[in-house]
Design an enzyme around this catalytic site. Sequence first.
Site, PDB file in Angstrom:
ATOM      1  N   GLU A 173     -61.580  58.324 -26.464  1.00 26.71           N
ATOM      2  CA  GLU A 173     -61.598  59.917 -26.566  1.00 26.71           C
ATOM      3  C   GLU A 173     -60.937  60.375 -27.684  1.00 26.71           C
ATOM      4  OE1 GLU A 173     -60.384  57.826 -24.406  1.00 26.71           O
ATOM      5  OE2 GLU A 173     -58.150  58.628 -23.714  1.00 26.71           O
ATOM      6  N   ASN A 174     -60.489  59.504 -28.588  1.00 27.46           N
ATOM      7  CA  ASN A 174     -59.789  60.184 -29.855  1.00 27.46           C
ATOM      8  C   ASN A 174     -61.160  60.394 -30.849  1.00 27.46           C
ATOM      9  OD1 ASN A 174     -60.035  57.371 -29.914  1.00 27.46           O
ATOM     10  ND2 ASN A 174     -58.562  57.234 -31.794  1.00 27.46           N
TER      11      ASN A 174
END
Lengths: 231, 219
Positions: B46-47
């Site tokens: 998700e980064n």
Amino acid sequence: MKKNRTLESAIASIPSGAVIMVGGFGNPGTPFSLINELLRQGQTNLTLIKNDANEASHGVSRLIENGQVRKLITTHIGLNKNVIDRFNQGEIEVAFHPQGILAEKIRTAGAGSFGFLTDIGIHSEITRPDDLLDWQGKTYKVEMALRADFALIHAAQADWLGNLVYQGSAINFSPLMAMAADHVIVETPDLGAPGRFSPEQVHTPGAFVDSVVQLESLTSDYGILEHHVRR
Amino acid sequence: MSDVERILRRAVLEITPGSIVNLGIGLPTKVMHYLPDDFDVQIHSENGILGAWKQAEPESMDPFLIDASGAYVSLREGASLFDSAVSFAMIRRARVDLTMIGAFEVDAHGNLANWKIPGRFSPGIGGAMELAQKTKRIVVLTTHTDKHGRPKILETCRLPLTAKACVSRIISELAVIDVTNRGLVVREKLADISDADLQAKTEAALIFAIESGEEQHGE
């Protein structure tokens, strides 16, 4: 117009009490040199907006440990015991948002809009009755845009006009924050003359950037964290 | 084999070839190391990564390329990198097929609590609310009990919820358990344990149906 500034003068423009967005997710994208200068100059009563609190004794954690931060608006501090302890002891206010909602609140401010509607967290304790809006038969949560006085950004490369290029997983919140703050300060180890990028390669157009600080080199802060290396 | 290794080896079997998978902080990010090198999957971190892969050799490790847990990852061919707004647009638009996620508590209704233990340990929400609410399938990886031996699989969660009725399956070191409209159904045992002993370590009532094909929650 050249936007080049010295590290000291760029950070000296930040007053105590400022609301500051700080790029980075974990180490990548964290502007350690700008943060360390803020630590040195000692502005206080700051509100920080950052995905996480870095890890203990790194990055923004140093500002928090030094008592310069009143409030942290964030998504996750699970990798930083020092900040969790300070939060539990009531020494710092922490506001948690879902990560993509924090990103979207910042993106929305950066786009000059005021809020958006979502269903994320609508049944959780992060939603108060006042946040809900019934509209055409459905219930939504209203999320307001989130702006800041300053944004501190690390770019892999930049030019004098403030055009920025990021690398790897260091993109994360940086292009969003660079659009959502009134004064955007960028650090980069690689600053050059306009024309060095093909125009479609630019991630953040220079219009959003106010100051660019050239770093002589990247300190050990930016290096590999040994405890995250799998042996 | 350690308890953790047993969970991870079983978790790998959940991944369908060709899918997009998010692996949460903690046990789930370690699942990647158990995947065959040629496995057809795109790991979403998700980064801002689609196509994250196993740690590079030390000499080519990139300090500017981590997954959400801070581990140094590499990129597979066809990977893409993007900002956090795009990353979560991918999640909220249900383009992620499977999320494996950790839990403080999970319950018989598929409710998940993993972000806050008031006054003690509040790691925060991270990407968990959006992943839990919007991913097509949520598999919880967790030890069956906490470090004090208390059940983590409850009748009803007591901690603040991450999301309601979101969990499809629970994999512990002892069993694979599905959340169904009838309650929690034990599909497989991963250890030599009697039904009674497994029930004793679980607060929620268990239905034992190891050979049958029950309908799953949400289907």
